[in-house]
Design a protein around this motif. Sequence first.
Motif, PDB file in Angstrom:
ATOM      1  N   ALA A   1      -1.439  -6.372   7.085  1.00 31.63           N
ATOM      2  CA  ALA A   1      -0.205  -6.604   6.339  1.00 31.63           C
ATOM      3  C   ALA A   1      -0.376  -6.255   4.864  1.00 31.63           C
ATOM      4  CB  ALA A   1       0.228  -8.063   6.487  1.00 31.63           C
ATOM      5  N   LEU A   2      -1.499  -6.668   4.270  1.00 35.33           N
ATOM      6  CA  LEU A   2      -1.742  -6.382   2.851  1.00 35.33           C
ATOM      7  C   LEU A   2      -1.991  -4.895   2.626  1.00 35.33           C
ATOM      8  CD1 LEU A   2      -3.930  -9.456   1.787  1.00 35.33           C
ATOM      9  CD2 LEU A   2      -1.464  -9.121   1.568  1.00 35.33           C
ATOM     10  N   SER A   3      -2.633  -4.243   3.583  1.00 35.89           N
ATOM     11  CA  SER A   3      -2.843  -2.789   3.479  1.00 35.89           C
ATOM     12  C   SER A   3      -1.513  -2.060   3.561  1.00 35.89           C
ATOM     13  CB  SER A   3      -3.771  -2.305   4.597  1.00 35.89           C
ATOM     14  OG  SER A   3      -5.062  -2.873   4.457  1.00 35.89           O
ATOM     15  N   CYS A   4      -0.613  -2.575   4.387  1.00 42.91           N
ATOM     16  CA  CYS A   4       0.731  -1.995   4.496  1.00 42.91           C
ATOM     17  C   CYS A   4       1.441  -2.098   3.152  1.00 42.91           C
ATOM     18  CB  CYS A   4       1.513  -2.730   5.581  1.00 42.91           C
ATOM     19  SG  CYS A   4       3.220  -2.172   5.789  1.00 42.91           S
ATOM     20  N   TRP A   5       1.300  -3.236   2.488  1.00 37.32           N
ATOM     21  CA  TRP A   5       1.920  -3.405   1.163  1.00 37.32           C
ATOM     22  C   TRP A   5       1.328  -2.413   0.162  1.00 37.32           C
ATOM     23  CZ3 TRP A   5       5.885  -6.539  -0.617  1.00 37.32           C
ATOM     24  CH2 TRP A   5       6.082  -6.511  -2.010  1.00 37.32           C
ATOM     25  N   GLU A   6       0.013  -2.324   0.145  1.00 41.30           N
ATOM     26  CA  GLU A   6      -0.682  -1.463  -0.817  1.00 41.30           C
ATOM     27  C   GLU A   6      -0.331   0.008  -0.629  1.00 41.30           C
ATOM     28  OE1 GLU A   6      -4.701  -2.480  -0.034  1.00 41.30           O
ATOM     29  OE2 GLU A   6      -4.647  -4.346  -1.226  1.00 41.30           O
ATOM     30  N   ALA A   7      -0.066   0.401   0.607  1.00 48.55           N
ATOM     31  CA  ALA A   7       0.242   1.806   0.888  1.00 48.55           C
ATOM     32  C   ALA A   7       1.507   2.273   0.182  1.00 48.55           C
ATOM     33  CB  ALA A   7       0.371   2.018   2.395  1.00 48.55           C
ATOM     34  N   LYS A   8       2.394   1.321  -0.144  1.00 51.87           N
ATOM     35  CA  LYS A   8       3.656   1.676  -0.800  1.00 51.87           C
ATOM     36  C   LYS A   8       3.796   1.073  -2.191  1.00 51.87           C
ATOM     37  CE  LYS A   8       7.391   3.037   2.251  1.00 51.87           C
ATOM     38  NZ  LYS A   8       8.776   2.758   2.646  1.00 51.87           N
TER      39      LYS A   8
ATOM     40  N   PHE B   1      12.455  -0.948  -1.192  1.00 48.58           N
ATOM     41  CA  PHE B   1      12.801  -2.187  -1.895  1.00 48.58           C
ATOM     42  C   PHE B   1      11.764  -3.250  -1.566  1.00 48.58           C
ATOM     43  CE2 PHE B   1      17.205  -0.383  -1.665  1.00 48.58           C
ATOM     44  CZ  PHE B   1      17.397  -0.264  -3.033  1.00 48.58           C
ATOM     45  N   THR B   2      11.346  -3.994  -2.590  1.00 46.07           N
ATOM     46  CA  THR B   2      10.255  -4.956  -2.388  1.00 46.07           C
ATOM     47  C   THR B   2      10.579  -5.979  -1.305  1.00 46.07           C
ATOM     48  OG1 THR B   2      11.142  -6.245  -4.249  1.00 46.07           O
ATOM     49  CG2 THR B   2       9.298  -4.768  -4.707  1.00 46.07           C
ATOM     50  N   ASP B   3      11.822  -6.472  -1.276  1.00 46.59           N
ATOM     51  CA  ASP B   3      12.142  -7.502  -0.289  1.00 46.59           C
ATOM     52  C   ASP B   3      12.181  -6.936   1.131  1.00 46.59           C
ATOM     53  OD1 ASP B   3      14.376  -6.077  -1.210  1.00 46.59           O
ATOM     54  OD2 ASP B   3      15.777  -7.633  -0.589  1.00 46.59           O
ATOM     55  N   VAL B   4      12.622  -5.680   1.282  1.00 46.32           N
ATOM     56  CA  VAL B   4      12.625  -5.051   2.599  1.00 46.32           C
ATOM     57  C   VAL B   4      11.194  -4.760   3.040  1.00 46.32           C
ATOM     58  CG1 VAL B   4      13.375  -3.051   3.952  1.00 46.32           C
ATOM     59  CG2 VAL B   4      14.908  -4.058   2.249  1.00 46.32           C
ATOM     60  N   HIS B   5      10.374  -4.276   2.110  1.00 49.08           N
ATOM     61  CA  HIS B   5       8.982  -3.980   2.443  1.00 49.08           C
ATOM     62  C   HIS B   5       8.219  -5.263   2.774  1.00 49.08           C
ATOM     63  CE1 HIS B   5       5.508  -1.483   2.766  1.00 49.08           C
ATOM     64  NE2 HIS B   5       4.864  -2.076   1.784  1.00 49.08           N
ATOM     65  N   PHE B   6       8.576  -6.345   2.125  1.00 47.37           N
ATOM     66  CA  PHE B   6       7.997  -7.651   2.456  1.00 47.37           C
ATOM     67  C   PHE B   6       8.258  -7.963   3.934  1.00 47.37           C
ATOM     68  CE2 PHE B   6       8.640 -12.267   2.894  1.00 47.37           C
ATOM     69  CZ  PHE B   6       7.424 -12.749   2.424  1.00 47.37           C
ATOM     70  N   GLY B   7       9.484  -7.701   4.386  1.00 44.26           N
ATOM     71  CA  GLY B   7       9.819  -7.920   5.790  1.00 44.26           C
ATOM     72  C   GLY B   7       9.029  -7.011   6.715  1.00 44.26           C
ATOM     73  N   THR B   8       8.857  -5.757   6.319  1.00 45.07           N
ATOM     74  CA  THR B   8       8.075  -4.818   7.121  1.00 45.07           C
ATOM     75  C   THR B   8       6.642  -5.306   7.285  1.00 45.07           C
ATOM     76  OG1 THR B   8       9.411  -2.955   6.324  1.00 45.07           O
ATOM     77  CG2 THR B   8       7.258  -2.429   7.263  1.00 45.07           C
ATOM     78  N   CYS B   9       6.043  -5.735   6.185  1.00 46.59           N
ATOM     79  CA  CYS B   9       4.652  -6.215   6.221  1.00 46.59           C
ATOM     80  C   CYS B   9       4.535  -7.496   7.038  1.00 46.59           C
ATOM     81  CB  CYS B   9       4.139  -6.451   4.800  1.00 46.59           C
ATOM     82  SG  CYS B   9       4.056  -4.958   3.793  1.00 46.59           S
ATOM     83  N   TRP B  10       5.542  -8.367   6.927  1.00 43.06           N
ATOM     84  CA  TRP B  10       5.526  -9.607   7.711  1.00 43.06           C
ATOM     85  C   TRP B  10       5.580  -9.297   9.210  1.00 43.06           C
ATOM     86  CZ3 TRP B  10       4.511 -14.611   7.595  1.00 43.06           C
ATOM     87  CH2 TRP B  10       4.925 -15.383   8.678  1.00 43.06           C
TER      88      TRP B  10
END
Length: 333
Positions: free
Chosen positions: A71-78, A41-50
């Motif tokens: 953090a941005l690489s973590c977002w891009e990976a998913k 979920f985008t909001d959960v993944h936002f928390g993970t990256c943060w």
Amino acid sequence: MTKPTFYINSSALSLKSTCDLRLRYTICDGYVPRGRDIGDFTDVHFGTCWHLYRQVLAASKGDWSLAMVKALSCWEAKEKQLIMRSKTKAYVTKDFLAQTILNFQNRYMHIADNESWWDKVDGFSYFKFENGIPFTEQKIQFPYYVGEDFDLILVGTLDALGFIGDSFILLDDKTTSAWDVEEFFEKYRSSNQMMLYTWMVRQLSAMYPESQLGKIFSQYPNFGTAIYGIFHSAKEVNFKRSPIMFYNDRQLFAFEAALATKLKDVKRICQDYLDHPKLREKNGFVNGMCKAYKNECPYVNACCADTEEDEESMLYAQFEVKPYNPVLTHEDI
């Protein structure tokens, strides 16, 4: 046959434990919706990256460029598998993550006006090991029950340990779209997550006094907790820390007693899973938690199936099996 290990965290102890079957399906069977991990979920993944950003920022002692890249690489990976939970959170994107990080840096860099700004956010300064590395994002596991048939392990993640003034603090970052800041903080006064972490830290420190945690908390036995909130909406992001919360002996005694009762039930559920795999106690039919509030149980349709064969077919069609280990998931974010 290898003795199984069952893991449980504050999330599983809350809503998921209102029904024996729901908890069993979660921690014993390991059912997860097919093609939909909570971390997608985008909001959960936002928390993970943060959390990753804050972890790298602290570990690198303020290398904000490296932390942002991670953090941005973590977002891009998913990015290709992310699921928008609701249209109201369509703004939660990689660009929004980047802007949130920039807003955070712009807010605190100029206040401290030196290279250690990252270690002075809202008055919080990290506890540092002898090598100078800050205490951040540490997994903890407490072996609550070790038996002949199975083990039961309590798990969690300590986001950060440090100081606010003279107080030693367990700080937990929370990303949220909640709009009422004070109401959001108020619920953590009785948070099972923060009480569980406080209880686990005390137990682990007493059991293993020579461990890393044992040595830290022998110096600071009376510690508090605080929440650092990242309150986001489509229009703005606000950063605010809660007041320090101290759980007194009376509160922790009551928590420990209730926890013992709950974990006695959990042990029974785990034993029944091994001894009577076809036994399915559907407490939700009695306590009304199948469709309580906005939290519909994911297994409700299978539980309402006309026959046992239909129930099995629906479980197979809707869920896949993955060993439940919250240390590797995103539930406590």
